[in-house]
Design a protein around this motif. Structure first.
Motif, PDB file in Angstrom:
ATOM      1  N   THR A  48       0.836  -1.196   0.000  1.00 34.03           N
ATOM      2  CA  THR A  48       0.000   0.000   0.000  1.00 34.03           C
ATOM      3  C   THR A  48       0.870   1.245   0.000  1.00 34.03           C
ATOM      4  O   THR A  48       1.558   1.526   0.997  1.00 34.03           O
ATOM      5  CB  THR A  48      -0.924   0.011   1.242  1.00 34.03           C
ATOM      6  N   PRO A  49       0.896   2.017  -1.078  1.00 31.57           N
ATOM      7  CA  PRO A  49       1.770   3.184  -1.142  1.00 31.57           C
ATOM      8  C   PRO A  49       1.621   4.166   0.014  1.00 31.57           C
ATOM      9  O   PRO A  49       2.605   4.773   0.435  1.00 31.57           O
ATOM     10  CB  PRO A  49       1.380   3.833  -2.482  1.00 31.57           C
ATOM     11  N   LEU A  50       0.397   4.335   0.541  1.00 35.97           N
ATOM     12  CA  LEU A  50       0.219   5.267   1.651  1.00 35.97           C
ATOM     13  C   LEU A  50       0.639   4.673   2.994  1.00 35.97           C
ATOM     14  O   LEU A  50       0.589   5.354   4.018  1.00 35.97           O
ATOM     15  CB  LEU A  50      -1.223   5.774   1.707  1.00 35.97           C
ATOM     16  N   GLY A  51       1.046   3.396   2.995  1.00 35.16           N
ATOM     17  CA  GLY A  51       1.728   2.831   4.152  1.00 35.16           C
ATOM     18  C   GLY A  51       0.879   2.529   5.367  1.00 35.16           C
ATOM     19  O   GLY A  51       1.397   2.516   6.488  1.00 35.16           O
ATOM     20  N   ARG A  52      -0.393   2.289   5.207  1.00 33.36           N
ATOM     21  CA  ARG A  52      -1.233   1.886   6.333  1.00 33.36           C
ATOM     22  C   ARG A  52      -2.441   1.123   5.826  1.00 33.36           C
ATOM     23  O   ARG A  52      -2.735   1.116   4.626  1.00 33.36           O
ATOM     24  CB  ARG A  52      -1.701   3.098   7.137  1.00 33.36           C
TER      25      ARG A  52
END
Length: 267
Positions: A228-232
């Motif tokens: 997940t690019p947004l990291g969450r």
């Protein structure tokens, strides 16, 4: 958008007793909508409706097995009678049963198809009939179907679930085309949520461990975050806000889309 972008709107939220459904119901209510909770979980559903009522929201609960035509008829009638109309359907009810393809049970696959595919199309059917000119509500409206990021990626152990959510996407687009061409005044869109740590989401993480795809739950969740690019992980509020937007006048020229709310996982 304004804080009350859905003032005066009347919504039926399926699977609204808990999880994503309850979060969407709360988000719609904060934006001014009246809410009918539809679910098979009577006690939990009534409790969710009661919480909304404490905040001054016009609300109610109706028992709804989304796979049954007569229960849809009753749910729509109850929504119109209780709320004084019906112009938003959140088609959220769904189930996920984890299995490697080599271990899929026919009865599990059939059950996911019944709830996720049949349940969704019946919701659209009865919403169209009620919202279109001459219907029980008759003022048009919006439908938001809840698909999944699983419809856009190849994630192991959820082949049948992914297939059913891909079907939700296709039915959304055809529903939007039919509603537009036939002059129903109903917009139809869907949302692809990313993995959310609800009961269903965490059960998937546990199941991934059981089928041997991760050593433990933390690793299972971590692999999703890594993708997940947004990291969450997603949060239920992320989905609620997206649903409010798609139901609002700000989305008045949007129909037939699938909106990813997945932090970029499905790009």
């Amino acid at each position: 958008m304004s804080g009350k972008s859905l003032e005066g709107r009347k919504a039926l939220v399926t699977g609204g007793a808990r999880g994503i459904g309850a979060a969407i119901a709360q988000a719609l209510a904060r934006s001014g909508a009246s809410i009918m909770i539809g679910d098979i979980l009577e006690e939990t559903g009534k409790a969710t409706a009661a919480e909304l009522a404490k905040a001054g929201v016009k609300t109610g609960f109706v028992q709804l097995d989304v796979t049954k035509d007569p229960q849809w008829e009753g749910a729509v009638a109850a929504t119109v009678a209780t709320l004084g109309g019906y112009d938003i359907l959140i088609n959220n009810a769904g189930i996920e049963i984890t299995s490697l393809i080599s271990d899929v049970k026919a009865e599990d696959a059939q059950r996911m198809c019944e709830v996720n595919i049949v349940g969704t199309v019946l919701g659209m059917k009865h919403a169209f009939r009620a919202m279109r000119p001459g219907g029980a509500a008759g003022n048009g409206g919006t439908i938001v179907n809840i698909a999944s990021v699983a419809a856009t990626i190849a994630f192991p152990s959820i082949a049948v679930y992914s297939g059913t959510k891909s079907a939700v996407d296709r039915m959304t687009r055809i529903g939007a085309m039919e509603a537009g061409k036939l002059g129903y005044g109903v917009r139809v869109n869907c949302i692809y949520p990313g993995l959310i740590p609800t009961d269903m989401g965490m059960q998937l993480a546990n199941d991934i461990v059981k089928v041997g795809l991760a050593p433990d739950v933390n690793a299972a969740v971590g692999s999703v975050v890594e993708q997940t690019p947004l990291g969450r992980l997603a949060e239920v509020g992320d989905i609620g806000d997206a649903a409010v937007f798609l139901c609002s006048n700000e989305a008045r020229f949007i129909t037939g889309i699938g909106l990813p709310v997945d932090g970029g996982m499905g790009m």
